[in-house]
Design an enzyme around this catalytic site. Structure first.
Site, mmCIF file in Angstrom:
data_model
loop_
_atom_site.group_PDB
_atom_site.id
_atom_site.type_symbol
_atom_site.label_atom_id
_atom_site.label_comp_id
_atom_site.label_asym_id
_atom_site.label_seq_id
_atom_site.Cartn_x
_atom_site.Cartn_y
_atom_site.Cartn_z
ATOM 1 N N LYS A 47 1.079 -1.791 -0.475
ATOM 2 C CA LYS A 47 0.158 -0.165 0.200
ATOM 3 C C LYS A 47 1.170 0.967 -0.132
ATOM 4 C CE LYS A 47 -1.878 1.408 3.942
ATOM 5 N NZ LYS A 47 -1.336 3.155 4.325
ATOM 6 N N ASN A 48 1.803 1.171 1.366
ATOM 7 C CA ASN A 48 2.138 2.567 0.936
ATOM 8 C C ASN A 48 3.706 2.637 0.180
ATOM 9 O OD1 ASN A 48 1.203 2.779 3.720
ATOM 10 N ND2 ASN A 48 3.274 2.564 4.733
ATOM 11 N N ARG A 67 -5.434 10.662 3.950
ATOM 12 C CA ARG A 67 -4.398 11.783 3.792
ATOM 13 C C ARG A 67 -3.485 11.889 3.031
ATOM 14 N NH1 ARG A 67 -3.014 13.862 7.227
ATOM 15 N NH2 ARG A 67 -1.166 13.064 6.603
ATOM 16 N N CYS A 73 -5.070 12.630 12.403
ATOM 17 C CA CYS A 73 -5.577 11.193 12.034
ATOM 18 C C CYS A 73 -5.305 10.637 13.574
ATOM 19 C CB CYS A 73 -5.667 10.176 11.114
ATOM 20 S SG CYS A 73 -3.450 9.761 11.570
ATOM 21 N N ARG A 128 -0.199 15.043 12.215
ATOM 22 C CA ARG A 128 -0.061 14.653 10.557
ATOM 23 C C ARG A 128 0.512 16.146 10.027
ATOM 24 N NH1 ARG A 128 -1.679 9.021 9.176
ATOM 25 N NH2 ARG A 128 0.142 8.974 7.316
ATOM 26 N N PRO A 129 1.133 17.002 10.334
ATOM 27 C CA PRO A 129 0.845 18.486 10.048
ATOM 28 C C PRO A 129 2.038 17.911 8.015
ATOM 29 C CG PRO A 129 2.761 18.136 11.591
ATOM 30 C CD PRO A 129 2.378 17.500 11.780
ATOM 31 N N ASP A 133 3.537 20.347 6.764
ATOM 32 C CA ASP A 133 4.870 21.474 7.089
ATOM 33 C C ASP A 133 5.573 21.415 6.103
ATOM 34 O OD1 ASP A 133 5.217 20.211 9.552
ATOM 35 O OD2 ASP A 133 6.405 21.839 9.673
ATOM 36 N N LEU A 134 6.579 19.725 6.122
ATOM 37 C CA LEU A 134 7.855 19.662 5.331
ATOM 38 C C LEU A 134 7.548 19.540 4.011
ATOM 39 C CD1 LEU A 134 9.212 17.372 8.372
ATOM 40 C CD2 LEU A 134 9.933 19.282 7.632
ATOM 41 N N ASP A 148 4.533 1.535 11.887
ATOM 42 C CA ASP A 148 3.310 0.722 11.469
ATOM 43 C C ASP A 148 2.921 -0.870 12.273
ATOM 44 O OD1 ASP A 148 3.874 1.631 7.795
ATOM 45 O OD2 ASP A 148 2.664 2.829 10.188
ATOM 46 N N VAL A 186 7.825 7.769 16.435
ATOM 47 C CA VAL A 186 7.334 8.881 15.079
ATOM 48 C C VAL A 186 6.478 9.853 15.120
ATOM 49 C CG1 VAL A 186 6.795 7.856 12.775
ATOM 50 C CG2 VAL A 186 8.629 6.375 13.606
ATOM 51 N N ARG A 243 -8.945 -0.933 4.603
ATOM 52 C CA ARG A 243 -8.678 0.987 3.869
ATOM 53 C C ARG A 243 -6.483 0.017 3.749
ATOM 54 N NH1 ARG A 243 -6.395 4.914 7.389
ATOM 55 N NH2 ARG A 243 -4.724 5.189 5.306
HETATM 56 C C1 EPZ Z 1 4.035 7.222 5.570
HETATM 57 O O1 EPZ Z 1 3.193 7.738 6.658
HETATM 58 C C2 EPZ Z 1 3.552 6.219 5.695
HETATM 59 N N1 EPZ Z 1 1.576 6.247 4.867
HETATM 60 C C3 EPZ Z 1 2.941 5.582 7.148
HETATM 61 O O2 EPZ Z 1 1.535 4.973 6.986
HETATM 62 C C4 EPZ Z 1 4.436 4.905 8.345
HETATM 63 O O3 EPZ Z 1 3.434 5.274 9.044
HETATM 64 C C5 EPZ Z 1 4.837 6.434 8.172
HETATM 65 O O4 EPZ Z 1 5.154 7.003 6.516
HETATM 66 C C6 EPZ Z 1 5.983 6.726 8.355
HETATM 67 O O5 EPZ Z 1 6.567 5.515 8.272
HETATM 68 C C7 EPZ Z 1 2.143 6.467 3.793
HETATM 69 O O6 EPZ Z 1 2.696 6.256 3.163
HETATM 70 C C8 EPZ Z 1 0.972 6.022 2.536
HETATM 71 P P1 EPZ Z 1 5.635 11.037 7.671
HETATM 72 P P2 EPZ Z 1 3.493 10.094 6.555
HETATM 73 O O7 EPZ Z 1 5.775 12.382 6.213
HETATM 74 O O8 EPZ Z 1 3.983 9.827 5.206
HETATM 75 C C9 EPZ Z 1 5.936 14.327 11.048
HETATM 76 C C10 EPZ Z 1 -0.049 2.839 7.272
HETATM 77 O O9 EPZ Z 1 -0.529 2.614 8.448
HETATM 78 N N2 EPZ Z 1 5.666 15.218 9.898
HETATM 79 O O10 EPZ Z 1 7.120 10.008 7.865
HETATM 80 O O11 EPZ Z 1 2.520 10.664 6.830
HETATM 81 C C11 EPZ Z 1 4.500 13.249 11.798
HETATM 82 O O12 EPZ Z 1 3.522 14.038 11.876
HETATM 83 C C12 EPZ Z 1 0.472 4.732 7.600
HETATM 84 O O13 EPZ Z 1 0.204 2.962 6.565
HETATM 85 C C13 EPZ Z 1 5.996 16.609 10.175
HETATM 86 O O14 EPZ Z 1 5.922 17.503 11.355
HETATM 87 O O15 EPZ Z 1 4.614 9.751 7.471
HETATM 88 C C14 EPZ Z 1 5.031 12.351 11.855
HETATM 89 O O16 EPZ Z 1 5.185 12.650 13.257
HETATM 90 C C15 EPZ Z 1 0.166 4.594 8.605
HETATM 91 N N3 EPZ Z 1 5.420 17.673 8.694
HETATM 92 C C16 EPZ Z 1 6.370 12.395 11.994
HETATM 93 O O17 EPZ Z 1 6.393 12.829 10.949
HETATM 94 C C17 EPZ Z 1 5.545 16.887 8.352
HETATM 95 O O18 EPZ Z 1 5.524 17.571 6.579
HETATM 96 C C18 EPZ Z 1 6.389 10.728 10.472
HETATM 97 O O19 EPZ Z 1 5.672 10.921 9.338
HETATM 98 C C19 EPZ Z 1 4.940 15.414 7.186
HETATM 99 C C20 EPZ Z 1 5.447 14.674 8.617
#
Ligand code: EPZ
Length: 425
Positions: A22-23, A92, A116, A121-122, A124-125, A311, A333, A403
């Protein structure tokens, strides 16, 4: 909304051909708007998030066609840069389309995807990366996000945290930008590697994926290709956890052994035997796990790859709920990913959550109960817990599970687990 009914306390034995990732596939689907031909994906998981992404691609101008588990996306027509708000609320990951729409059309409009149940889950990056590449980014009071650029220009992008999605969006925006982009602090997840493999096959010039520094030299144009979606390491880890908790023997074909080393180390630490499955030609083509005893208690922390995946934190909570001794799990995380602990407690689990840490006082057996799936991986964790519990468990709100898992009941029945979907009365 569907429910799942489980009769637990039986060992699980059997073989599963794991679904496509999925990811892994979601960012690849986003990449399809970067080319003006047709991208064909094979081994696509038929899950709600993919169906939602296909709907969004069609709403921005793509023609999508399914043929079994193959999905062709024709992006030769006019592509529009605006993602319908109704679709953002459903998933998302629609944010992942921004970088690609920016690269294709010079404009991308979406909406704050909002938090969620696992955290705020902002994004900003993601927006930082677009700005660094020369886009003008704006957000209005309704949460509408717009990024536009006459031409994207390669630049340095530095991430203070290795965000998976932000790294994917930076890559998708950089591949058609003018000049060179360096992403420092990039995520190293296998899903980044597979996305870069796809983009390179489409004609992109990328190196360094899998490390925290990725370099992209922008090209004029990208082309259609055919790409096989790798096996889903999280779905594979979920079923390995189910067997580690209930006991038994499982073979996961297409389980990505090379990208699951930390999970394999942890499963061995709790007392499972884990070995690679090799094909006749000697290539590793899966993962095999045996579990004869009650799991041992451990201390565990999640983290960005190559750390233990967040995950699989909830499925591990389920396993450790019946371990011998006291376990500690730290969630490093997301800031709110222990909601499933409350549901496991309804089954008799002794779990104390304090901030981003959980202490689990292992019980010989959990007891079947009526529980609620709070999020995707939490719902799958409840199924794993139910298979090891005594008696019957009903899991409600299973839309969350649909999902990300093609058919969790189908797969667990391949392991001779007693589990079935129950349509809500
Ligand atoms: C991806 O989410 C995955 N989703 C998530 O899987 C997975 O848990 C996550 O990566 C971490 O491995 C998909 O790939 C569709 P992140 P993502 O950006 O990209 C913070 C599942 O169950 N952050 O690495 O949203 C954020 O809040 C899902 O399959 C910012 O602060 O994860 C979090 O604390 C759940 N600003 C941390 O970084 C940003 O702009 C990791 O988020 C982006 C993220």
């Amino acid at each position: 909304m569907s429910e799942i009914c489980v009769q637990g306390c039986r060992p699980l034995t059997g073989e599963i051909n794991i679904q496509g990732s999925k990811n892994g596939v979601l960012p690849m689907l986003a990449a399809s708007v970067l080319q003006r031909e047709t991208l064909k994906f094979t081994n696509v998981p038929i899950i709600q998030d993919v169906l939602c992404m296909v709907g969004i691609l069609e709403s921005v101008g793509c023609c999508c066609r399914w043929d079994g588990h193959s999905l062709s996306i024709d992006a030769s027509g006019e592509i529009y840069g605006e993602i319908p708000r109704k679709d953002v609320g459903k998933m998302r990951s629609s944010i992942l389309l921004m970088g690609a729409l920016l690269g294709r059309t010079g404009r991308a409009v979406t909406w704050q995807p909002g938090g969620c149940s696992i955290g705020s889950r902002p994004v900003d990056l993601h927006l930082l990366a677009f700005s660094r590449l020369g886009a003008v980014v704006s957000e209005d009071e309704e949460g509408k996000i717009e990024a536009s650029a006459k031409e994207l220009t390669g630049s340095m992008v530095y991430f203070p945290f290795p965000s998976v999605g932000a790294t994917e969006n930076a890559l998708l925006a950089a591949v058609l930008a003018r000049g060179k982009t360096v992403i420092e602090g990039a995520a190293r997840e296998p899903e980044i590697i597979s996305l870069c493999q796809l983009l390179r096959r489409m004609g992109a010039d990328i190196c360094g994926e899998g490390s925290s520094r990725i370099e992209v030299c922008g090209v004029e144009r990208l082309f259609g290709t055919v790409f096989d979606v790798p096996g889903d390491r999280i779905a594979a880890g979920t079923y390995l956890a189910a067997v580690a908790g209930a006991g038994g023997h499982v073979r996961i074909l297409k389980g990505p052994w090379e990208f699951m080393q930390e999970e394999i180390r942890v499963f061995r630490q709790i007392g499972a035997e884990v070995e690679p499955i090799s094909s006749k030609t000697g290539e590793v083509c899966g993962i095999e796990l045996w579990m004869e005893k009650r799991p041992k208690a451990i201390s565990l922390s999640t983290g960005p790859y190559p750390g233990f995946p967040t995950d699989l934190q909830s499925p591990m909570l389920a396993v450790l709920s019946r371990a011998e001794g006291i376990s500690q799990v730290r969630e490093a995380v997301f800031e709110a990913r222990f909601k499933t602990a409350g549901q496991l407690q309804k089954m008799g689990a002794q779990i104390e959550v304090s901030g981003n840490c959980a202490r689990i006082f292992g019980q010989e057996r959990l007891l079947g109960a009526r529980v609620q799936a709070m999020d995707l991986r939490g719902g799958a964790a409840l199924a794993a817990a139910a298979l090891a519990a005594c008696g019957e468990t009903m899991i409600t709100d299973c839309i969350h599970i649909e999902r990300g898992y093609e058919d969790i009941c189908r797969d667990i029945r391949l392991l001779h687990g007693e589990i079935c979907w129950v349509q809500k009365k």
